[in-house]
Scaffold this active site. Structure first.
Site, mmCIF file in Angstrom:
data_model
loop_
_atom_site.group_PDB
_atom_site.id
_atom_site.type_symbol
_atom_site.label_atom_id
_atom_site.label_comp_id
_atom_site.label_asym_id
_atom_site.label_seq_id
_atom_site.Cartn_x
_atom_site.Cartn_y
_atom_site.Cartn_z
ATOM 1 N N PRO A 294 17.724 23.492 -34.147
ATOM 2 C CA PRO A 294 19.037 23.858 -33.612
ATOM 3 C C PRO A 294 19.284 23.481 -32.145
ATOM 4 O O PRO A 294 20.400 23.653 -31.653
ATOM 5 C CB PRO A 294 19.090 25.382 -33.787
ATOM 6 N N TYR A 386 25.881 15.081 -27.449
ATOM 7 C CA TYR A 386 26.126 16.517 -27.569
ATOM 8 C C TYR A 386 27.560 16.816 -28.008
ATOM 9 O O TYR A 386 27.783 17.660 -28.882
ATOM 10 C CB TYR A 386 25.816 17.205 -26.229
#
Ligand code: RFL
Ligand code: PHB
Length: 392
Positions: A294, A386
């Protein structure tokens, strides 16, 4: 025997979004979910929505609450050497991410299904898939009352997560798996306290990784790196707070806001990819096909990207009898999947403390962090991954 065009196994983000996209194009679909509605709506998981994910949810009309309650973020902090190094996402990429809980997206999608009358069956059991290599694949299951049911389909979408039945149903030798296990896990807590900072803080500390995130102006989400087989019983609330304080401490005045812990759990970390993501008339999407650790905040976003590709392929296949996109489904998805696998592995390796690492590796890690924080080129590369690369 009931009949639908697409039988969808699993009411996570992948299954629900696929169903919604297909219905919008006039394709019939039924979602079958093992858990109760209450359970899937309360399951605390992802929090970071990439820019392309937010755009898609808006485009299809399920972004109203996300726009009202989601928190747009223009940057985040890499915290190491006792101080913050900001990654200015919007300055570097022109894009932002939105912090909005996965279970809120799941709630919004279920409400949208309910409003339109699209079928989602909860609490089904004994789900089995058959005839996958024919043009009439079939799902057998028991409904919430335990009565046996059969669903005759044109296509089955396996959106049932890493532990689901879809992937294991594929005959041996037809899929190849690639995986990495990490020698650590994340202990995640949801706390009833305002965030201690406006932004996310990814912390590298000699005691281990820690992450400060949030769900709303009143609710904080925090994570700690722990050993991979750690038991939650070993972590009473006061130990969690003191460890978070130790790892998040800075040279300046940062102070962690504490509050009642509403939820806590340990999640092991792994990387996993199944190739191809298809067998006959079964298409795998989301965690059923791949897992990322994660640290890169990519799992849910990949699930969204998969079903966007799949819905287009199924429109071509089922409405126009054209199979090119269905045939290339797996290859198209896997390009994005492997980019996310690399990025998630890179973020994980850069930020965690590997118990087996030596001084040499630790020096390399610090050097990578310092370079990322000081070079605009390195920070931009991190930032563009990201916020999410554009859909193909
Ligand atoms: P899901 O959400 O696991 O949904 C699968 C559904 O299938 C059901 N199911 C079955 N139904 C019928 N019959 C069966 N035999 C079944 N077996 C299973 C399950 O009950 C479930 O409802 O998979 P999906 O839709 O592919 O979505 C994937 C995401 O849930 C996952 O990738 C993310 O949560 C990962 N993730 C994150 N992703 C992000 O993009 N950003 C993040 O910030 C982020 N943070 C995280 C995360 C995952 C975490 N955990 C707990 C694994 C943080 C954490 C801690
Ligand atoms: C979260 O808020 O749950 C979260 C944020 C960033 C991550 C993972 C999870 O990388």
């Amino acid at each position: 025997m009931a009949r639908t065009q697409v039988g969808i196994i699993g009411a996570g983000p992948a299954g629900l979004l696929l169903s919604y996209l297909l219905h919008a194009e006039g394709i019939d679909a039924v979602v079958l979910e093992a858990r109760s509605r209450e359970y899937v709506e309360k399951r605390v998981r992802a929090g970071v929505c990439e820019h392309p994910t937010v755009e898609l949810l808006r485009e299809i009309g399920v972004g109203t609450r996300l726009d009202a309650e989601g928190l747009p973020h223009h940057g985040f902090s890499l915290r190491f050497d006792g101080r913050d190094h900001r990654i200015a996402l919007s300055e570097l990429t022109g894009r932002t991410i939105t912090v909005y809980g996965q279970q809120e997206i799941v709630k919004d999608l279920i409400a949208a299904h309910e409003a339109k009358g699209y079928p989602v069956e909860f609490e089904v059991s004994d789900v089995e898939l058959a005839e996958l290599d024919t043009e009439r694949p079939r799902v057998t299951y028991r409904d919430a009352d335990g009565a046996p049911r059969e669903l005759d389909c044109d296509v089955i979408a396996g959106c049932d997560g890493f532990h689901g039945v879809s992937r294991p149903t594929i005959p041996g030798g037809q899929v190849k798996s690639f995986d990495r296990e990490y020698p650590f896990a994340w202990l995640g807590v949801l706390a009833q306290t305002p965030p201690s900072d406006e932004e996310l803080i990814y912390t590298h500390h000699e005691r281990g990784f820690a992450l400060h995130s949030m769900r709303s102006p009143e609710i904080t989400r925090l994570y700690l790196q722990v050993p991979h087989d750690e038991k939650i019983e070993n972590w009473p609330d006061d130990r969690i707070w003191s460890e978070l304080s130790a790892r998040l401490a800075t040279e300046s005045e940062f102070s962690l806001r504490e509050g009642p812990i509403l939820d806590k759990g340990v999640t092991p970390m792994r990387s996993f990819v199944a190739e191809p993501m298809q067998y006959g008339r079964l298409f795998l999407a989301g965690d059923a096909a791949h897992i990322v650790p994660p640290t890169g905040a990519k799992g849910m976003n990949l699930a969204v990207a998969d079903v966007r590709v799949l819905s287009r392929a199924l429109v071509d296949l089922l409405l126009h009898n054209r199979s090119e996109r269905a045939v290339s489904y797996s290859d198209t998805c896997l390009r994005r999947v492997w980019r996310a696998e690399h990025f998630s592995w890179y973020m994980t390796s850069m930020l965690h403390v590997d118990p087996a690492s030596d001084e040499f590796q630790r020096r390399l890690q610090l050097s990578q962090l310092r370079y990322t924080a000081s070079s605009r080129a390195a920070a931009t590369s991190l930032a563009e991954n990201y916020v999410g690369l554009p859909f193909e």
